[in-house]
Write a protein that holds these residues in place. Sequence first.
Motif, mmCIF file in Angstrom:
data_model
loop_
_atom_site.group_PDB
_atom_site.id
_atom_site.type_symbol
_atom_site.label_atom_id
_atom_site.label_comp_id
_atom_site.label_asym_id
_atom_site.label_seq_id
_atom_site.Cartn_x
_atom_site.Cartn_y
_atom_site.Cartn_z
ATOM 1 N N UNK A 94 -36.784 -23.020 83.198
ATOM 2 C CA UNK A 94 -37.049 -24.437 82.971
ATOM 3 C C UNK A 94 -37.815 -24.581 81.660
ATOM 4 N N UNK A 95 -37.440 -25.599 80.863
ATOM 5 C CA UNK A 95 -38.158 -25.909 79.625
ATOM 6 C C UNK A 95 -38.139 -27.422 79.429
ATOM 7 N N UNK A 96 -39.284 -27.971 78.948
ATOM 8 C CA UNK A 96 -39.360 -29.393 78.596
ATOM 9 C C UNK A 96 -39.514 -29.477 77.082
ATOM 10 N N UNK A 97 -38.611 -30.270 76.444
ATOM 11 C CA UNK A 97 -38.578 -30.366 74.989
ATOM 12 C C UNK A 97 -38.983 -31.765 74.534
ATOM 13 N N UNK A 98 -39.710 -31.759 73.396
ATOM 14 C CA UNK A 98 -39.990 -33.029 72.724
ATOM 15 C C UNK A 98 -39.441 -32.948 71.301
ATOM 16 N N UNK A 99 -38.929 -34.064 70.805
ATOM 17 C CA UNK A 99 -38.285 -34.085 69.497
ATOM 18 C C UNK A 99 -39.328 -33.993 68.392
ATOM 19 N N UNK A 100 -39.008 -33.220 67.342
ATOM 20 C CA UNK A 100 -39.857 -33.145 66.162
ATOM 21 C C UNK A 100 -39.088 -33.621 64.931
ATOM 22 N N UNK A 101 -37.928 -34.282 65.161
ATOM 23 C CA UNK A 101 -37.135 -34.798 64.049
ATOM 24 C C UNK A 101 -35.793 -34.109 63.933
ATOM 25 N N UNK A 102 -34.741 -34.896 63.714
ATOM 26 C CA UNK A 102 -33.409 -34.323 63.595
ATOM 27 C C UNK A 102 -32.975 -33.699 64.907
ATOM 28 N N UNK A 103 -32.390 -32.515 64.800
ATOM 29 C CA UNK A 103 -31.950 -31.819 66.004
ATOM 30 C C UNK A 103 -32.965 -30.782 66.473
ATOM 31 N N UNK A 104 -34.129 -30.733 65.837
ATOM 32 C CA UNK A 104 -35.127 -29.742 66.206
ATOM 33 C C UNK A 104 -36.083 -30.322 67.249
ATOM 34 N N UNK A 105 -36.561 -29.417 68.107
ATOM 35 C CA UNK A 105 -37.454 -29.846 69.190
ATOM 36 C C UNK A 105 -38.443 -28.731 69.483
ATOM 37 N N UNK A 106 -39.591 -29.118 70.071
ATOM 38 C CA UNK A 106 -40.650 -28.157 70.417
ATOM 39 C C UNK A 106 -40.755 -28.079 71.938
ATOM 40 N N UNK A 107 -40.940 -26.879 72.429
ATOM 41 C CA UNK A 107 -41.092 -26.659 73.869
ATOM 42 C C UNK A 107 -42.526 -26.984 74.268
ATOM 43 N N UNK A 108 -42.726 -28.127 74.936
ATOM 44 C CA UNK A 108 -44.080 -28.486 75.394
ATOM 45 C C UNK A 108 -44.406 -27.793 76.708
ATOM 46 N N UNK A 109 -43.355 -27.321 77.401
ATOM 47 C CA UNK A 109 -43.583 -26.541 78.619
ATOM 48 C C UNK A 109 -42.369 -25.639 78.828
ATOM 49 N N UNK A 110 -42.621 -24.426 79.361
ATOM 50 C CA UNK A 110 -41.556 -23.518 79.739
ATOM 51 C C UNK A 110 -42.110 -22.533 80.753
ATOM 52 N N UNK A 111 -41.263 -22.094 81.680
ATOM 53 C CA UNK A 111 -41.706 -21.067 82.625
ATOM 54 C C UNK A 111 -41.896 -19.734 81.895
ATOM 55 N N UNK A 112 -41.365 -19.650 80.703
ATOM 56 C CA UNK A 112 -41.554 -18.449 79.885
ATOM 57 C C UNK A 112 -42.671 -18.748 78.873
ATOM 58 N N UNK A 113 -43.773 -18.061 79.014
ATOM 59 C CA UNK A 113 -44.946 -18.342 78.182
ATOM 60 C C UNK A 113 -44.660 -18.204 76.695
ATOM 61 N N UNK A 114 -43.797 -17.254 76.328
ATOM 62 C CA UNK A 114 -43.575 -17.010 74.903
ATOM 63 C C UNK A 114 -42.832 -18.156 74.231
ATOM 64 N N UNK A 123 -29.249 -28.431 68.596
ATOM 65 C CA UNK A 123 -27.853 -28.786 68.345
ATOM 66 C C UNK A 123 -27.491 -30.109 68.992
ATOM 67 N N UNK A 124 -26.362 -30.125 69.693
ATOM 68 C CA UNK A 124 -25.892 -31.356 70.333
ATOM 69 C C UNK A 124 -26.843 -31.841 71.414
ATOM 70 N N UNK A 125 -27.578 -30.930 72.031
ATOM 71 C CA UNK A 125 -28.482 -31.327 73.111
ATOM 72 C C UNK A 125 -29.578 -32.267 72.616
ATOM 73 N N UNK A 126 -29.884 -32.241 71.294
ATOM 74 C CA UNK A 126 -30.909 -33.142 70.751
ATOM 75 C C UNK A 126 -30.476 -34.601 70.823
ATOM 76 N N UNK A 127 -29.179 -34.846 70.980
ATOM 77 C CA UNK A 127 -28.697 -36.223 71.087
ATOM 78 C C UNK A 127 -29.126 -36.878 72.402
ATOM 79 N N UNK A 128 -29.637 -36.072 73.347
ATOM 80 C CA UNK A 128 -30.036 -36.617 74.652
ATOM 81 C C UNK A 128 -31.403 -37.292 74.616
#
Length: 427
Positions: A94-114, A123-128
């Motif tokens: 599981x990962x929660x993403x927030x947009x940082x502009x364009x198609x790039x996003x930052x993981x604000x939460x993930x079950x994987x610490x790294x 990519x296309x998922x940023x359109x959501x």
Amino acid sequence: MSDRLDRPLRWVLVRHLGGLAVILLVVGVLAVALADRIATREAARHAERDTRTLAAEYVVPLTISDLHEGGDELRRELDATFAARIGRDEIRGVTIWESVGGSRARAVYSVRNELRGSTFDLGRSAELFGTEEAIAHRVGPGDYPGDPYPEGTFEAYVGFRDGTGASYVFEAYLPTPAMAPSRAELLTSWLPLVLGSLVVLGLTTAGLSARLARRVATVEAERRELIGSALRAGELERRRLAQRLHDGVLQDLSGAGLALDSVGAGLDEPRRAVLDQVAGLLRRDVGQLRSIGDDLFPVEADADLGSVVREAASEVPRGNVDVEVDIGHTELLDERRAAAVRDVVREAVRNAVRHANAGTVRVVTREADGVCVVVQDDGVGFARPEAEPGHLGLRLMEHVADSVGATLEVETGPGAGTTVTLTLPRR
């Protein structure tokens, strides 16, 4: 005749059943591919729905911005919740993403610490972002070499807004949803019906194919027998005409020639010259009639192949054409087969000498799946026989070959010479 009928019948049945097997194989392969595609599409739809449910249950009510500095308690609650579901293999990431502009996003939460705090191109998922749409696709061990997922894993993204109305994207890795139909289930449900219907249709039409093949074979056998009867009748008539020529006209003309020779002995030179000229004409006509008689008289039974070929080639006036005979194989032939060889060789050599403007004609015999006689010239050739009217000689040769079950092949072309190949099957 029954053996002649059974062989094509068996061949038709073999081809029919072979074609049925090929169709079944092709349909089976296409069915497996189609079932896999349908199962994947349905599984992706279920993964999108399950991801929406996870997002609505666990992250939509939250204030995601609390996960930034000082959000350790919320992060531990999410870790505990998702860890339990990962342990039951209900989710695999599981990962929660927030947009940082364009198609790039930052993981604000993930079950994987790294991954937490890392920025990626979605990519296309940023359109959501800003929507509540979802997309999902299947991933395998080779899609993410550094982080392989088991076979049957689906990666799904869904856009959502948290309790404050801020826009995020929720990503989840799920096993193949249990409610989605599998490829095996799809194949089991309809493939037996399709293949069974094809088998029933194939076996039903096999009888029709067999009846049609038997009817065609019967007609072909009757046609061959009719041609053979016509040729035998023609041979009898030729024998009768040859006998009449020999016993009547040839004897009379030969006697007249001898009488002229005896009369001319007591004449003066001018009259003797006239009689000699007349006697010469008679001798020439007698020679031509004897040649016609030889053409009319059928070949005797048990004739030697080499002798038949040599005689047939030598009977044609050659002019300046060099006719070579190479007997690479010989055997005894019955009357009908010998007559067929004689007629085809004579006609092929005659065509080469008269019409092909050839310098050399080669007649060769060899053994290749039967008795094979080849007449080859280096003449001007001609267009394919089926493309031009005429060529009566070729059609006659084909009928002669067909009457004894032989095959006749003609290879030619403008400027390429002509090769006529007669092949008599083994007896």
